[in-house]
Design a protein around this motif. Structure first.
Motif, PDB file in Angstrom:
ATOM      1  N   LYS A 355       0.802  -1.222   0.000  1.00 23.21           N
ATOM      2  CA  LYS A 355       0.000   0.000   0.000  1.00 23.21           C
ATOM      3  C   LYS A 355       0.838   1.277   0.000  1.00 23.21           C
ATOM      4  O   LYS A 355       0.284   2.380  -0.045  1.00 23.21           O
ATOM      5  CB  LYS A 355      -0.930   0.006   1.224  1.00 23.21           C
ATOM      6  N   LEU A 356       2.154   1.155   0.059  1.00 18.85           N
ATOM      7  CA  LEU A 356       2.987   2.352   0.051  1.00 18.85           C
ATOM      8  C   LEU A 356       2.871   3.068  -1.297  1.00 18.85           C
ATOM      9  O   LEU A 356       2.730   2.430  -2.335  1.00 18.85           O
ATOM     10  CB  LEU A 356       4.450   1.989   0.305  1.00 18.85           C
ATOM     11  N   PRO A 357       2.946   4.400  -1.282  1.00 17.29           N
ATOM     12  CA  PRO A 357       2.832   5.146  -2.541  1.00 17.29           C
ATOM     13  C   PRO A 357       4.069   5.010  -3.416  1.00 17.29           C
ATOM     14  O   PRO A 357       5.161   4.723  -2.933  1.00 17.29           O
ATOM     15  CB  PRO A 357       2.652   6.594  -2.071  1.00 17.29           C
ATOM     16  N   THR A 358       3.870   5.225  -4.697  1.00 13.81           N
ATOM     17  CA  THR A 358       4.963   5.202  -5.659  1.00 13.81           C
ATOM     18  C   THR A 358       5.581   6.597  -5.754  1.00 13.81           C
ATOM     19  O   THR A 358       4.881   7.597  -5.674  1.00 13.81           O
ATOM     20  CB  THR A 358       4.441   4.793  -7.050  1.00 13.81           C
ATOM     21  N   VAL A 359       6.867   6.651  -5.942  1.00 12.94           N
ATOM     22  CA  VAL A 359       7.573   7.924  -6.112  1.00 12.94           C
ATOM     23  C   VAL A 359       8.143   7.988  -7.518  1.00 12.94           C
ATOM     24  O   VAL A 359       8.889   7.105  -7.933  1.00 12.94           O
ATOM     25  CB  VAL A 359       8.713   8.055  -5.070  1.00 12.94           C
ATOM     26  N   GLU A 360       7.776   9.034  -8.268  1.00  9.32           N
ATOM     27  CA  GLU A 360       8.253   9.163  -9.646  1.00  9.32           C
ATOM     28  C   GLU A 360       9.695   9.658  -9.714  1.00  9.32           C
ATOM     29  O   GLU A 360      10.447   9.305 -10.612  1.00  9.32           O
ATOM     30  CB  GLU A 360       7.339  10.126 -10.417  1.00  9.32           C
ATOM     31  N   LYS A 361      10.068  10.497  -8.742  1.00 10.50           N
ATOM     32  CA  LYS A 361      11.422  11.057  -8.728  1.00 10.50           C
ATOM     33  C   LYS A 361      12.034  10.802  -7.350  1.00 10.50           C
ATOM     34  O   LYS A 361      11.876  11.600  -6.437  1.00 10.50           O
ATOM     35  CB  LYS A 361      11.398  12.554  -9.048  1.00 10.50           C
ATOM     36  N   PRO A 362      12.754   9.708  -7.181  1.00  8.20           N
ATOM     37  CA  PRO A 362      13.331   9.364  -5.871  1.00  8.20           C
ATOM     38  C   PRO A 362      14.292  10.429  -5.348  1.00  8.20           C
ATOM     39  O   PRO A 362      15.022  11.061  -6.112  1.00  8.20           O
ATOM     40  CB  PRO A 362      14.070   8.051  -6.153  1.00  8.20           C
TER      41      PRO A 362
END
Length: 389
Positions: A355-362
């Motif tokens: 359920k953790l969100p995705t990050v487009e720019k780490p």
């Protein structure tokens, strides 16, 4: 970008791996005296640096039960799953947990340690943003203590003595009530649009609050600043104020539910949690992690050097860094500092991780101690005048 239910493991791996770039420096009265708490071991509880000083975990539990209670401060029950964590600790060990000032800030925690030294109503443990934790270690107000799982926390995520240890983290994000806002903002640049007049709030004051400080750092990175230059972030909020978009009300779950702060800049685990919390209350809370201001941070767990319940404080640390405690943070959308170790040991809560969100720019280059302290000084000096008038 709204909260996604996929690629969660990648998000957590990025956050924990990125943290490796940090430098290693990177009210009721008590029922027992500190000196009486560790009879099962070789040291007084206030001087114990591991459970071994109590003769092992069983001795620590016995000493904590003799004290009877734990005093925590500024731990909102909806922050990183702290409600379930506190209840889990009480159920497991049968201790009373006094919860004080849940909506307070990291600075409030530091102030309580310093102003209540030697008092029974002092906080036993604190949960601090990085800038505040690093300064607290430097000021010598935290007790060194190594939990049983200390070696599972990456070296760059803890003080070598255990005086402060990263426990959980997340990204700065933008939360928005889609039932009140026609087009939810997804970047810091979006927040300057005229359609958001009087609607953009922060969770706290950045001179006192770790989350608000993180919001200013993220805004700096989105506006030509750097880890060495936070001023563009302050200037950005000055522009928000001048445009009429900045909302001076500090966002909380209550202000979000009432519609007072329909757009809130806050940690991803808080905003993601609100999506669940308010689903049945007429709030359609959407969450975006801005690509133009990607900034992540871990919080730090620590023990007050003069804790009135020193054994209970150390038992709390053991619980938070156990597989049970770390997975409870994960259940609140926060990335636990031992994520990779839990995964390796087969002890990770896979459903919560999904359920953790995705990050487009780490975010991969965390600020050093000197950078954080310098940034904090600039914010302290310039924040008020930037948003005045």
């Amino acid at each position: 970008m709204t909260v996604h239910r996929a690629r969660a493991a990648a998000f957590a791996a990025v956050l924990t791996a990125a943290a490796l770039s940090l430098t290693a420096c990177g009210s009721a009265g008590s029922t027992a005296k500190a000196g009486d708490a560790a009879k099962a071991g070789t040291k007084d509880a206030k001087d114990a640096t591991s459970a071994a000083d109590f003769g092992g975990l069983e001795g620590l539990v016995a000493a904590a039960k003799k004290e009877g209670k734990l005093h925590v401060i500024t731990l909102p029950r909806d922050w990183a799953n702290y409600g379930k964590i506190i209840d889990g600790f009480k159920a497991k060990y049968g201790l009373e947990v006094e919860e004080e000032n849940p909506d307070g800030s990291s600075q409030d925690e530091i102030n309580a340690i310093n102003s209540r030294k030697g008092q029974d109503r002092a906080p036993d443990v604190v949960d601090l943003g990085s800038a505040f934790a690093l300064q607290a270690v430097k000021d010598g107000i935290l007790a060194p203590y190594k939990v049983a799982t200390f070696d599972k926390v990456p070296d760059s995520m803890k003080d070598a003595t255990g005086a402060r240890v990263n426990d959980y983290g997340g990204y700065i994000s933008i939360g928005c009530d889609a039932k009140k806002i026609a087009n939810c903002p997804k970047t810091f640049a979006d927040l300057l649009k005229p359609e958001y007049k009087g609607q953009v709030a922060l969770n706290g004051n950045p001179t006192k609050s770790g989350s608000a400080f993180g919001g200013v750092y993220a805004a700096a990175l989105a506006n030509g600043g750097s880890l060495d230059n936070i001023q563009p972030g302050i200037d950005f909020f000055g522009k928000l104020k001048q445009s009429g978009n900045f909302n001076p009300v500090e966002s909380t779950p209550a202000t979000i539910e009432k519609g007072e702060t329909p757009i809130s800049i806050d940690w991803s685990y808080l905003n993601a949690g609100y999506s669940d919390q308010f689903k049945d209350k007429g709030v359609d809370w959407k969450v975006s992690i801005p690509v133009d201001g990607s900034y992540a941070q871990f919080y730090n767990q620590a023990i007050n050097k003069w804790a009135p319940h020193p054994a209970a404080a150390r038992l709390w640390q053991e619980y938070l860094f156990s597989a049970e405690g770390q997975n409870l943070f994960l259940g609140g959308y926060a990335t636990p500092s031992t994520f990779e170790a839990l995964k390796k040991d087969g002890a990770l809560d896979a459903a919560a991780a999904a359920k953790l969100p995705t990050v487009e720019k780490p975010f991969t280059n965390f600020p050093t101690v000197d950078q954080i302290n310098a940034a904090k000084k600039v914010v302290t000096e310039n924040w008020t005048k930037a948003i005045a008038g």
